[in-house]
Each structure stands twice: as C-alpha cells, then as structure tokens.
Design a protein around this motif. Structure first.
Motif, PDB file in Angstrom:
ATOM      1  N   ALA A  13       0.841  -1.235   0.090  1.00 34.78           N
ATOM      2  CA  ALA A  13      -0.090   0.231  -0.053  1.00 34.78           C
ATOM      3  C   ALA A  13       0.698   1.411   0.119  1.00 34.78           C
ATOM      4  O   ALA A  13       0.478   2.156  -0.796  1.00 34.78           O
ATOM      5  CB  ALA A  13      -0.979  -0.114   1.327  1.00 34.78           C
ATOM      6  N   MET A  15       4.017   1.386  -1.362  1.00 38.32           N
ATOM      7  CA  MET A  15       4.399   1.532  -2.644  1.00 38.32           C
ATOM      8  C   MET A  15       3.452   2.312  -3.452  1.00 38.32           C
ATOM      9  O   MET A  15       3.919   3.006  -4.116  1.00 38.32           O
ATOM     10  CB  MET A  15       4.688   0.077  -3.238  1.00 38.32           C
ATOM     11  CG  MET A  15       5.275   0.271  -4.614  1.00 38.32           C
ATOM     12  SD  MET A  15       5.529  -1.617  -5.260  1.00 38.32           S
ATOM     13  CE  MET A  15       6.116  -0.968  -6.957  1.00 38.32           C
ATOM     14  N   ILE A  16       2.280   1.977  -3.322  1.00 37.62           N
ATOM     15  CA  ILE A  16       1.389   2.639  -4.189  1.00 37.62           C
ATOM     16  C   ILE A  16       1.425   4.352  -3.845  1.00 37.62           C
ATOM     17  O   ILE A  16       1.365   5.083  -4.767  1.00 37.62           O
ATOM     18  CB  ILE A  16       0.065   2.155  -4.013  1.00 37.62           C
ATOM     19  CG1 ILE A  16      -0.251   0.804  -4.743  1.00 37.62           C
ATOM     20  CG2 ILE A  16      -1.035   3.079  -4.680  1.00 37.62           C
ATOM     21  CD1 ILE A  16      -1.584  -0.039  -4.683  1.00 37.62           C
ATOM     22  N   VAL A  19       4.321   5.834  -5.406  1.00 38.21           N
ATOM     23  CA  VAL A  19       4.236   5.866  -6.984  1.00 38.21           C
ATOM     24  C   VAL A  19       3.612   7.026  -7.183  1.00 38.21           C
ATOM     25  O   VAL A  19       3.902   7.940  -8.145  1.00 38.21           O
ATOM     26  CB  VAL A  19       3.733   4.528  -7.669  1.00 38.21           C
ATOM     27  CG1 VAL A  19       3.286   5.123  -9.005  1.00 38.21           C
ATOM     28  CG2 VAL A  19       4.621   3.434  -7.560  1.00 38.21           C
ATOM     29  N   LEU A  20       2.384   7.447  -6.333  1.00 39.15           N
ATOM     30  CA  LEU A  20       1.672   8.695  -6.595  1.00 39.15           C
ATOM     31  C   LEU A  20       2.458   9.994  -6.043  1.00 39.15           C
ATOM     32  O   LEU A  20       2.248  10.927  -6.836  1.00 39.15           O
ATOM     33  CB  LEU A  20       0.353   8.358  -5.805  1.00 39.15           C
ATOM     34  CG  LEU A  20      -0.630   7.546  -6.361  1.00 39.15           C
ATOM     35  CD1 LEU A  20      -1.841   7.198  -5.494  1.00 39.15           C
ATOM     36  CD2 LEU A  20      -1.121   7.725  -7.738  1.00 39.15           C
ATOM     37  N   TYR A 106      12.768   9.972  -7.169  1.00 40.85           N
ATOM     38  CA  TYR A 106      11.392   9.485  -7.040  1.00 40.85           C
ATOM     39  C   TYR A 106      11.324   7.917  -6.880  1.00 40.85           C
ATOM     40  O   TYR A 106      10.496   7.252  -6.400  1.00 40.85           O
ATOM     41  CB  TYR A 106      10.770   9.926  -8.448  1.00 40.85           C
ATOM     42  CG  TYR A 106       9.266   9.056  -8.636  1.00 40.85           C
ATOM     43  CD1 TYR A 106       8.210   9.843  -8.443  1.00 40.85           C
ATOM     44  CD2 TYR A 106       9.437   8.056  -9.468  1.00 40.85           C
ATOM     45  CE1 TYR A 106       7.159   9.026  -8.537  1.00 40.85           C
ATOM     46  CE2 TYR A 106       8.280   7.530  -9.919  1.00 40.85           C
ATOM     47  CZ  TYR A 106       7.267   8.025  -9.340  1.00 40.85           C
ATOM     48  OH  TYR A 106       5.967   7.478  -9.728  1.00 40.85           O
ATOM     49  N   ALA A 107      12.151   7.353  -7.724  1.00 44.18           N
ATOM     50  CA  ALA A 107      11.961   5.915  -7.803  1.00 44.18           C
ATOM     51  C   ALA A 107      12.416   5.033  -6.568  1.00 44.18           C
ATOM     52  O   ALA A 107      12.013   4.049  -6.381  1.00 44.18           O
ATOM     53  CB  ALA A 107      13.006   5.576  -8.893  1.00 44.18           C
ATOM     54  N   PRO A 110       9.262   3.968  -4.088  1.00 43.11           N
ATOM     55  CA  PRO A 110       8.226   2.640  -4.211  1.00 43.11           C
ATOM     56  C   PRO A 110       9.029   1.462  -4.513  1.00 43.11           C
ATOM     57  O   PRO A 110       8.845   0.276  -4.182  1.00 43.11           O
ATOM     58  CB  PRO A 110       8.017   3.102  -5.856  1.00 43.11           C
ATOM     59  CG  PRO A 110       8.137   4.511  -6.053  1.00 43.11           C
ATOM     60  CD  PRO A 110       9.048   4.784  -5.029  1.00 43.11           C
ATOM     61  N   LEU A 111      10.498   1.419  -4.868  1.00 43.21           N
ATOM     62  CA  LEU A 111      11.562   0.329  -4.819  1.00 43.21           C
ATOM     63  C   LEU A 111      11.744  -0.057  -3.564  1.00 43.21           C
ATOM     64  O   LEU A 111      11.739  -1.342  -3.031  1.00 43.21           O
ATOM     65  CB  LEU A 111      12.536   0.644  -5.465  1.00 43.21           C
ATOM     66  CG  LEU A 111      12.403   0.931  -7.249  1.00 43.21           C
ATOM     67  CD1 LEU A 111      13.943   1.604  -7.623  1.00 43.21           C
ATOM     68  CD2 LEU A 111      11.880  -0.244  -7.755  1.00 43.21           C
TER      69      LEU A 111
ATOM     70  N   VAL B 160       8.886   1.521 -12.732  1.00 44.52           N
ATOM     71  CA  VAL B 160       9.777   2.649 -11.680  1.00 44.52           C
ATOM     72  C   VAL B 160      11.222   2.502 -11.977  1.00 44.52           C
ATOM     73  O   VAL B 160      11.923   3.328 -12.064  1.00 44.52           O
ATOM     74  CB  VAL B 160       9.113   2.317 -10.317  1.00 44.52           C
ATOM     75  CG1 VAL B 160      10.234   3.368  -9.438  1.00 44.52           C
ATOM     76  CG2 VAL B 160       7.606   2.742 -10.017  1.00 44.52           C
ATOM     77  N   SER B 164      13.614   5.206 -13.029  1.00 39.22           N
ATOM     78  CA  SER B 164      14.778   5.597 -12.353  1.00 39.22           C
ATOM     79  C   SER B 164      16.127   5.827 -13.345  1.00 39.22           C
ATOM     80  O   SER B 164      17.006   6.455 -12.763  1.00 39.22           O
ATOM     81  CB  SER B 164      15.275   4.495 -11.381  1.00 39.22           C
ATOM     82  OG  SER B 164      15.796   3.425 -11.570  1.00 39.22           O
ATOM     83  N   TRP B 171      14.584  14.341 -15.977  1.00 33.85           N
ATOM     84  CA  TRP B 171      13.291  13.901 -15.223  1.00 33.85           C
ATOM     85  C   TRP B 171      12.412  15.243 -14.992  1.00 33.85           C
ATOM     86  O   TRP B 171      13.111  16.019 -14.757  1.00 33.85           O
ATOM     87  CB  TRP B 171      13.676  13.326 -13.938  1.00 33.85           C
ATOM     88  CG  TRP B 171      12.558  12.944 -12.965  1.00 33.85           C
ATOM     89  CD1 TRP B 171      12.178  13.770 -11.851  1.00 33.85           C
ATOM     90  CD2 TRP B 171      11.784  11.750 -13.140  1.00 33.85           C
ATOM     91  NE1 TRP B 171      11.240  13.026 -11.343  1.00 33.85           N
ATOM     92  CE2 TRP B 171      10.570  11.871 -12.107  1.00 33.85           C
ATOM     93  CE3 TRP B 171      11.842  10.627 -14.011  1.00 33.85           C
ATOM     94  CZ2 TRP B 171      10.002  10.856 -11.764  1.00 33.85           C
ATOM     95  CZ3 TRP B 171      10.698   9.553 -13.577  1.00 33.85           C
ATOM     96  CH2 TRP B 171       9.855   9.939 -12.561  1.00 33.85           C
ATOM     97  N   ARG B 249      -0.148   8.753 -13.426  1.00 31.83           N
ATOM     98  CA  ARG B 249       0.149   7.651 -12.076  1.00 31.83           C
ATOM     99  C   ARG B 249      -0.873   7.129 -11.491  1.00 31.83           C
ATOM    100  O   ARG B 249      -0.960   5.897 -11.060  1.00 31.83           O
ATOM    101  CB  ARG B 249       0.717   8.678 -11.080  1.00 31.83           C
ATOM    102  CG  ARG B 249       2.354   9.188 -11.538  1.00 31.83           C
ATOM    103  CD  ARG B 249       3.037  10.095 -10.372  1.00 31.83           C
ATOM    104  NE  ARG B 249       4.133  10.655 -10.625  1.00 31.83           N
ATOM    105  CZ  ARG B 249       5.117  11.199 -10.057  1.00 31.83           C
ATOM    106  NH1 ARG B 249       4.507  11.525  -8.921  1.00 31.83           N
ATOM    107  NH2 ARG B 249       6.279  11.577 -10.321  1.00 31.83           N
ATOM    108  N   VAL B 253      -1.352   2.869 -11.075  1.00 32.54           N
ATOM    109  CA  VAL B 253      -1.672   2.393  -9.698  1.00 32.54           C
ATOM    110  C   VAL B 253      -3.205   1.598  -9.550  1.00 32.54           C
ATOM    111  O   VAL B 253      -3.360   0.915  -8.548  1.00 32.54           O
ATOM    112  CB  VAL B 253      -1.276   3.067  -8.394  1.00 32.54           C
ATOM    113  CG1 VAL B 253       0.001   3.551  -8.593  1.00 32.54           C
ATOM    114  CG2 VAL B 253      -2.425   4.307  -8.452  1.00 32.54           C
ATOM    115  N   LEU B 260      -5.398  -4.854  -4.360  1.00 31.29           N
ATOM    116  CA  LEU B 260      -5.040  -4.795  -2.930  1.00 31.29           C
ATOM    117  C   LEU B 260      -6.303  -4.347  -1.848  1.00 31.29           C
ATOM    118  O   LEU B 260      -6.338  -5.020  -0.754  1.00 31.29           O
ATOM    119  CB  LEU B 260      -3.735  -3.637  -2.517  1.00 31.29           C
ATOM    120  CG  LEU B 260      -3.009  -3.307  -1.201  1.00 31.29           C
ATOM    121  CD1 LEU B 260      -2.430  -5.105  -0.806  1.00 31.29           C
ATOM    122  CD2 LEU B 260      -2.152  -2.499  -1.173  1.00 31.29           C
TER     123      LEU B 260
END
Lengths: 485, 314
Positions: A13, A15-16, A19-20, A106-107, A110-111, B160, B164, B171, B249, B253, B260
C-alpha cells in the motif's frame, strides 16, 4: 486479521502511495515505521507454528502463510534494518532545494517498499512458486537500486539474477509436474528420491546460490553492492541476499530433508568454507572501503552455508540451526550499519579509498564507532549477536567432530579482524583533522542504532535460540489441507 | 495429419531459433526471433493452451520484438555498428556442450515424470463457487490471487525501475517520441495508428469480459491495449505523457490498488483476498478491468522507456 498478510500488504500500500507522491511522500515512512513495528511485535507474539491460508483456498491449490522461527527472526531483523535505513535515506532521496524532484529521488521510495514487502512475503510463505514471486519483487528492486550507482554493475547483476530466477522457476515447474503441489509442508510428506526431484533440487539450488552470491557464483555482488548509494548497498547486503538463503533452507531442511544425500550437504558446506576464505582474502586486498565491505558480505554468506552439513547430523543440530539463523540476522544488522557508516565516512572525505579515511575519528567519532560496533559483530567478538552465532556453530562443529568447519570458523573470524581493523586504524592515523561537510543528526544516528542493536542482541541470545527452534517440521496444520486429488 | 503438423511445427521452431542465434545480422536475428515467438504460440495453441499462446504471441513475439527493434535503432543512432565480437571457438563449443547437457538432463527428468493427476479436478470442482468457467482466470484471480497480486506490483516496480534510469536533467519529461508521421513518410502508420486504438480498446474490453468463461483476461487485454497505444504513438495519435502526470500515475496504480483494497476488504470477512460468497465474479471482473487498464499503460510505457532530455533527438 493476521500479521502474516499485513506485513506484506502494508508495504505494498505504501508503494502505491510512493508511486503517486514520489519523494514528496517520503515522510510516509514515519507512519510506516510504527505500523510495521507493531505488526512485527504481533508476529513475534504469535504462538509457535501459527499458519493460515490466503483467501478461501486450501492446499494443495492455495497458498499457506506461516510464522516459524526463521520467519519471525528474519522479518523482525528486516523491519529493524528497513526502518533505520529508510530514516537514513530520507535525506539522500529527497527533492532538491527548489522542490524539484530527481529520477532517483522519485524511484527509490516505491522500490524501497517493494523490496520490504517482497522480503516479508518470502520469509512468511511456504509455497515454492509464491517464493519465486517474492524473489522477483526483491531482485527487481535490488537491480534498480544497484543501477543508481553503476549501470554496468547493475546490468551484470540483472542478467545473472535472471539466470538464477529462471533456474529456480524451472525446478518449481518440475516439482509441480511431479507432485501436483509446490507447498513445502506437503512436499515434505511425499518427497521421493526420483530423477525429477533431484534435477529440480539441483537447478533450484544453483539458481539460489547465484541469488545469495555464494562462492563461486558471487561475482556480481561486489561491483553492484560497492557502487550503489549507501542506503541501497545496505538494503542489498542486509536483506536481498537473505531471501535466496531462506529459500535454500526451505528446500533442503523442510521440503526434502528425507531425500537429501549427506554428500550433497557437504558440497554446500565446502562452498561455504571456500566463500569464507576467498571473500576474506579479497576483502583484505581491497583498497576502497565499500569494496572491502562488499567482499565481507561474500565471506559472511559463506558461514551460512558452512553450517548446512552441521544442521543435519543429529548431535547438536539444533544448536547449528540456531547459530545459522542468528548469524543471518546478525549479519543483516551489522552489514546495514557498516554500509551506512561507510557511506557517511566516504561522503565526509569526498573519496572512496581506505587511505582517504586518515584522521577521520577526530571529526566523526560516532560514525567510526558505529563502524566499529558493526565490526565487533562481524568478527564474532562477545557480546555481539555475531558472537552468539559463531559460538553456537563452533560448539555444534566440535560436538560433531567437524574439526574442519571449526577451523574455518576461527580462521574466518581472524581474517575478518584483519580486514576490518585496517579501515578502523586508518581513521586514527595521521595528525591532521580532515575538513568535512556538516553532518545530519538522523544520518549519524542510523548506523549507530543498527550497530548497537547488532552488539546488544547478543544479550538476547537465549531468546533468539528459543525463537529459531520454533520451526514446524510437523507438516501443515490439518485445517489448511483440502482434499488431495 | 496432426503428427505431420506437429513435426513440421517443431522443425520450424528449432529452425527459426537456430537462424536467430547463428545470423550475424542483428535485424535478421530479431525478425527470426519474432517468427520464433509466433510459432511457439502456435505450438501452445496445438496443445490447447490458448491463454499461454496469447501471452506468448503478444508479449514474447510482439512487445519483445518491438523492444528489440527499438533497441537496435537506438544503438545505431549511438554509432554502434551492432557487430558482436567474434567469440573464441572453445567458448562456443563449451556453451553448446553445457546447453546440450542441461537440456538432456532436464529433458530426461521431464520424461521420467509419470503423467499423473494434476490439480485439474479440484480446480474444476471449485469453479462453480466462483461463478466463472475459465480455469486459468480461476487460478490467477482466485486460487492463486496472492501470487498475481504480488506480480502486478512487480510490473509496477519494473516501470519505476526503468524510470529511475532517466538522466539528471531529463526527469520528469516524456520518453522519446516514436512518432513516424513527424519524420514524413509515416502516412500508413498515421492512418493505421488512429484506426487501431479504438479497436484495441473494444477488443481489450471484450477480452476481459470473455476471460471469465473463455480464454482471455486482464493480462491478454492489457497487452492488446498496450499494442494499440504503441501503434497509436508510432502514428502520432497519442504522445507519451510526462512521468509526473498525476492522471497517468493514477492509471498505473489503479489495478494493483483495486486488487489490494479488495484483498484487504477480505480481512473484514475472514481472510486476506477472501471473496464473499456470491460476489466472487463481480470482484474478479472489477479487479480485471482495472488491472487491464494499468497493465496496458505500464507495458506501453515500459516500451517507451525513460525520460529524455529536451535536446534529445530520437
């Protein structure tokens, strides 16, 4: 409600959300830490062998989640490492001064949550295909994080990791064709020593040895771990390689202990011994700090495999099991602390060689202390968690007359002292006080907290032994098994 | 008759694979690889594995093929002559020996497995409970929904990861344009691209709906959608969005998020990913529609790649 699924669902959750929101949402971590800590405590308090299926689907079709001793210890150590590494990363992966976001900033988030959720998913499942998915989650995040340091090393890591994944998946497919299930608790009851099973076990093990960077399949690790940004290196060395290791445990000691030949375990033990020796020699030879710490990971993974032959022999096998598990979490905490400390030290001197560290203790005593605390655990000096692990392994080896393993354990400890004292003594050398940038309190505190944890966990030795013993060898809970076709 | 067909198909699969490996021309290798993927899809079809056939042709041959062609184009733009260095003979011989040995070992292991009961029986028995008839959808969205849920996050993570890699000053700009119409001579691509996207949308919507009872489902639909988007991008009908576009985005998701949330809602009724009796099909279809949209957008953007700097010429 159960922590077995929430420990995976909550990071996903997040991670979502990441991402946003990107790095603007990085402070969500401050909410994530208490929630994950609460779930971890809940997991530790669960009665031994608690397990349940996902959804409404019984075995052999469905997926069983289970809290055994290994899962409890590794999830707890992962929560501690990920929380503290995340706090360290808050500054590193933040928007720029003008509020502009970078691709890395940014990345990373989420990762980070993908890796956290994937590791928990891997530790808590008993299903070999589900483990494959967890392995993919963790590997993908790991490769992307390695690419933030060196694209070349990450590409090499990516190809090697894919080969490992495919080999593992091939074995899973063979097992499914042979047994019509991929649940380790069911396989344990029906395992046959036929050709398909042996080939499956062999290719899966080979794939996992790659993922866990076991000598001689470790080549991808040092460049990738040494080049990545400090928080990424810490996550890679502490958590990612442990997922491959845990799947090896599930395969060799839970699904197929009945058909495993002692000679095969000896081969793994030998590989472990060679890893300890080779990794230590390479670490001694390194002239850059992060490469040294990365080769130390190769050596420390060696101990985990060195213990494999000790676990099966009846006498003292429970001690060997406890020693192996505790070594895994001791290495997680100590190596995370060491990579974070090394990152701060190198950033302060704006270099990467050992000789650049000269006199550093005078400007950043706390960071050098954190490096030292981590070193104490990696060398296996009392009272650290690393000491408890090596002591248990040594005791088991001597009890079984395994003189060779005992010798490797002692020599490996001495060699660790050689390669770790070298950077430490450099920080005390020279008369000059190096000029460094201003420090961040949170970043200084992070490796110190991990190092203190690695050392002080030694006082909880008996508790860890008790938890690690809670492995359910008894097969799946009756309620979870449906009609077997 | 079937035997002859199977034999010819096998020969063609091995032949195209060998041709792809042995040719020194990168474009020829890619073309043979795409043909190989399509033939492999036919082989799956011959074994009645329609879902696998669709996935193989769409992803294995289609998307991967486009990706390889784009990679070749970009490497050539960078001045790479795409001629691989001559490998030493012993290395080639060693690779052949190792691969043959592994194939023989795995092959004999596969043949040693007695064709026994698989899980077809229990799956067929449980499908009426879900109200769907396609066993593959049952496995992916119900019996093994946890695996699928995690995989959707892997796919999101892959995008993602690609993002990256954007260079510092790029970016969050859009990826390099694929628009052929811009460079002239793209009138076919332009007309085709505009025509295909609506068709792809309709087909994707149908594939999800049909996926409950016949071969199809979110992944196939997502791939069709991605294909439509990519061809539309080549024809200039759509432009790649910026990475910080909040609608984009949200679309990415949507699928993992809905999956989920439905999974977590199950906890209130008993267990994670538990579908309340009678509502299973509705929930599966809701998950699949949102997943198809997210998968389509993710696959298309995976192919588009990372952000490029403003002065970039593709």
């Amino acid at each position: 409600m159960s922590p077995l699924d929430l420990l995976v669902a909550v990071p996903l959750a997040l991670m979502i959300a990441a991402v946003l929101l990107g790095s603007r949402g990085r402070l969500l971590l401050l909410a994530a830490i208490p929630v994950m800590a609460g779930l971890t405590v809940w997991l530790l308090l669960l009665p031994e062998g608690t397990a349940h299926i996902v959804g409404d689907w019984n075995l052999p079709l469905g997926i069983l989640l289970r809290a055994d001793g290994v899962a409890q210890l590794l999830v707890a150590a992962t929560s501690a490492c990920a929380s503290i590494i995340g706090l360290y990363a808050l500054r590193e992966f933040a928007p720029g001064p003008s509020g502009s976001e970078t691709a890395h900033g940014y990345a990373f988030w989420p990762l980070f949550y993908l890796l956290w959720g994937g590791a928990n998913a891997g530790f808590l499942t008993t299903d070999l295909f589900n483990l494959y998915v967890a392995l993919e989650m963790v590997s993908l995040a790991a490769v992307a994080m390695a690419a933030m340091g060196s694209l070349r090393a990450a590409l090499q890591y990516f190809v090697v990791a894919l080969v490992g994944s495919l080999a593992y998946l091939l074995g899973v497919a063979l097992l499914f064709a042979n047994y019509a299930t991929v649940d380790i608790t069911l396989l344990a009851g029906t395992a046959r020593p036929d050709l398909a099973t042996k080939v499956a076990l062999a290719v899966m093990t080979a794939g996992l040895l790659i993922k866990a960077a076991v000598f001689p399949l470790h080549g991808w690790l040092p460049p990738a771990h040494a080049a990545a940004p400090a928080p990424a290196s810490a996550l890679l060395s502490a958590i990612v390689v442990k997922v491959g290791f845990v799947i090896l445990l599930r395969l060799w000691f839970e699904a197929f202990p009945a058909i495993v030949a002692p000679a095969a375990l000896d081969v793994l033990g030998w590989l472990g011994a060679l890893a300890v020796l080779y990794g230590s020699i390479q670490a001694i030879r390194q002239e850059t700090l992060k490469a040294l710490v990365a080769y130390s990971t190769v050596a420390q993974i060696g101990y985990l495999l060195l213990a494999f032959p000790l676990v099966v022999t009846a006498a003292g096998s429970d001690r060997a099991w406890a020693g192996m598990t505790i070594h895994a979490i001791a290495h997680m905490l100590a190596k995370a602390a060491m990579f974070l400390a090394a990152g701060l030290m190198l950033k302060a001197v704006n270099g990467h060689r050992l000789e650049d560290l000269s006199g550093l203790v005078r400007v950043m005593p706390l960071t050098v202390a954190a490096f030292g605390l981590a070193a104490i655990s990696l060398m296996g000096l009392p009272p650290s968690a690393g000491f408890i692990a090596k002591f248990l392994l040594l005791e088991a080896a001597l009890e079984q007359g395994a003189v060779f393993q005992a010798a490797i354990l002692l020599v490996g400890g001495l060699m660790a002292a050689v390669y770790l004292f070298n950077p430490l003594s450099r920080t005390f050398a020279g008369r000059d006080t190096p000029v460094t940038e201003a420090k961040d309190t949170l970043q200084t505190a992070a490796p110190l907290a991990l190092g203190l944890l690695a050392v002080s966990l030694g006082f909880a030795g008996q508790a860890m032994v008790d938890i690690s013993a809670g492995v359910s060898q008894a097969g799946p809970p009756a309620a979870a098994v449906g009609e077997v076709p | 008759m079937t035997l002859a067909f199977d034999l010819i198909l096998c020969l063609m699969i091995v032949g195209t694979a060998a041709a792809a490996l042995l040719t020194h021309n990168a474009l020829a290798a890619i073309v043979f690889f795409i043909v190989f993927g399509n033939l492999l899809g036919l082989a799956w079809l011959a074994m009645n594995a329609v879902n696998v056939a669709m996935a193989e042709i769409a992803i294995g041959a289609g998307i991967t093929g486009v990706l390889l062609i784009l990679t070749r184009q970009r490497l050539m733009a960078l001045g790479d002559d795409l001629i691989s260095a001559e490998t030493p003979g012993w290395l080639r011989a060693g690779a052949v020996l190792a691969c043959t040995g592994l194939t023989a070992l795995v092959g004999s292991a596969v043949l040693s497995v007695a064709p026994a009961d698989d899980l077809g029986g229990p799956i067929a028995a449980l499908l009426p409970e879900l109200g769907i008839e396609n066993p593959v959808t049952g496995v992916l969205l119900a019996f093994r929904a946890y695996d699928t849920l995690l995989e959707t996050f892997v796919l999101l993570g892959a995008l993602v990861a690609v993002w990256s890699l954007a260079p510092g000053n790029a970016w969050p700009r859009p990826p390099a344009s694929l628009n052929l119409a811009e460079s002239g001579g793209g009138s076919v691509a332009q007309a085709f691209g505009r025509l295909l996207l609506p068709l792809a949308l309709v087909m994707a919507a149908y594939l999800v709906w049909a996926g409950s009872d016949f071969p199809g489902g979110a992944f196939q639909a997502g791939t069709v959608l991605a294909g439509g988007l990519i061809i539309a991008a080549i024809g200039g009908a759509v432009a790649w969005p910026r990475a910080d576009n909040s609608i984009l985005r949200a679309v990415l998701v949507l699928g993992p998020g809905v999956f989920l949330i439905i999974g977590l809602a199950g906890i209130a009724l008993g267990r994670f990913l538990f579908y309340p009796p009678g509502f299973a099909k509705a929930m599966i279809v809701a998950i699949e529609y949102s997943l198809a949209l997210s998968i389509g957008a993710t696959l298309a953007l995976l192919l588009a790649g990372r952000s490029v700097a403003p002065d970039h010429r593709s």
